[in-house]
Enzyme design. Sequence first.
Site, PDB file in Angstrom:
ATOM      1  CG  ASN A   1      -2.204  -0.817   0.942  1.00  0.00           C
ATOM      2  OD1 ASN A   1      -2.822  -0.716  -0.112  1.00  0.00           O
ATOM      3  ND2 ASN A   1      -2.578  -1.648   1.898  1.00  0.00           N
TER       4      ASN A   1
ATOM      5  CG  MET B   1       0.173  -6.100  11.630  1.00  0.00           C
ATOM      6  SD  MET B   1      -1.467  -6.101  10.841  1.00  0.00           S
ATOM      7  CE  MET B   1      -2.224  -7.502  11.671  1.00  0.00           C
ATOM      8  NE  ARG B   2       3.152  -4.220  17.681  1.00  0.00           N
ATOM      9  CZ  ARG B   2       3.683  -5.040  18.570  1.00  0.00           C
ATOM     10  NH1 ARG B   2       3.190  -5.063  19.801  1.00  0.00           N
ATOM     11  NH2 ARG B   2       4.682  -5.832  18.245  1.00  0.00           N
TER      12      ARG B   2
ATOM     13  CG  LEU C   1      -2.051   3.533  16.431  1.00  0.00           C
ATOM     14  CD1 LEU C   1      -2.106   4.387  15.179  1.00  0.00           C
ATOM     15  CD2 LEU C   1      -0.673   3.615  17.076  1.00  0.00           C
TER      16      LEU C   1
ATOM     17  CG  ASN D   1      -6.474   0.707   9.425  1.00  0.00           C
ATOM     18  OD1 ASN D   1      -5.337   0.451   9.043  1.00  0.00           O
ATOM     19  ND2 ASN D   1      -7.322  -0.242   9.790  1.00  0.00           N
TER      20      ASN D   1
ATOM     21  CG  HIS E   1     -10.354  -4.118   8.333  1.00  0.00           C
ATOM     22  ND1 HIS E   1      -9.509  -4.692   9.259  1.00  0.00           N
ATOM     23  CD2 HIS E   1     -11.409  -4.966   8.200  1.00  0.00           C
ATOM     24  CE1 HIS E   1     -10.027  -5.834   9.671  1.00  0.00           C
ATOM     25  NE2 HIS E   1     -11.176  -6.016   9.060  1.00  0.00           N
TER      26      HIS E   1
ATOM     27  N   GLY F   1     -11.463   2.246  19.224  1.00  0.00           N
ATOM     28  CA  GLY F   1     -11.832   0.843  19.092  1.00  0.00           C
ATOM     29  C   GLY F   1     -10.989   0.112  18.059  1.00  0.00           C
TER      30      GLY F   1
ATOM     31  CD  GLU G   1      -5.872  -3.961   1.722  1.00  0.00           C
ATOM     32  OE1 GLU G   1      -6.434  -4.459   2.709  1.00  0.00           O
ATOM     33  OE2 GLU G   1      -4.634  -3.985   1.563  1.00  0.00           O
TER      34      GLU G   1
END
Length: 236
Positions: free
Chosen positions: A47, A125-126, A128, A142, A144, A178, A209
Amino acid sequence: MRVSAGKGLAQPAFLLVLNRFSVSKSGRVSHQKKFRLGILGSGKGSNLAAIAGACEAGQVPAEVAIVLSDVADAGILARAKERGIHARFIAPGKFRTKLDDEAERAYIAALQPARVDLIALAGFMRILKGDFLRAFAPRVINIHPALLPSFPGLEAWKQALDYGVKFTGCTVHFVDQGIDTGPIIAQQIVQVLDGDTPARLHERIQEAEQELYPKVIAALLRGEISVQGRKTLWKR
């Protein structure tokens, strides 16, 4: 990200537009200078390549200013350096699924001097939370690999395949506290084919994407998207 809508009117998704565009009496906007993007990722950087390529082609009115990763040998760092983009590994800290407080402060300290206008998570992959979102909201988005709100979390393409859906896809959304719960900006559909494996389905979702993400970033930066409650509205 939630922007209050005074008197029922949709508000610009990016208040930063006022800083980088001049607005005439007719309401038309003209670019003053390029926006600056910060990209966070944990993987191979496909990406990033799509976004940087769109910037270079003039399809996105921006430049990638900095790339950060929580994985020391992540491909995204190598791809950034190949393009001459400043790239850094910053250790995520003691938790498996989120940045710890010290790591969040380190990411903020790296992004603020880079003067980023928008932060795009690209396979980061964290989770925030806290200080990071307070520092940059509502400027964090983001992508997804599923049609949210279905299949949030990890390996969403595998979740979709296991569930037996006929269509899945990808979603660009604002980031909130969330897990994949922020307001949805745009989605692109990918058909699930008979005989699909997780790897084949994931590959097609990644292609979607790479098409969708640069378009959404460009629209946000041009002020073409506004937010009303949880709804995002595109100018037509």
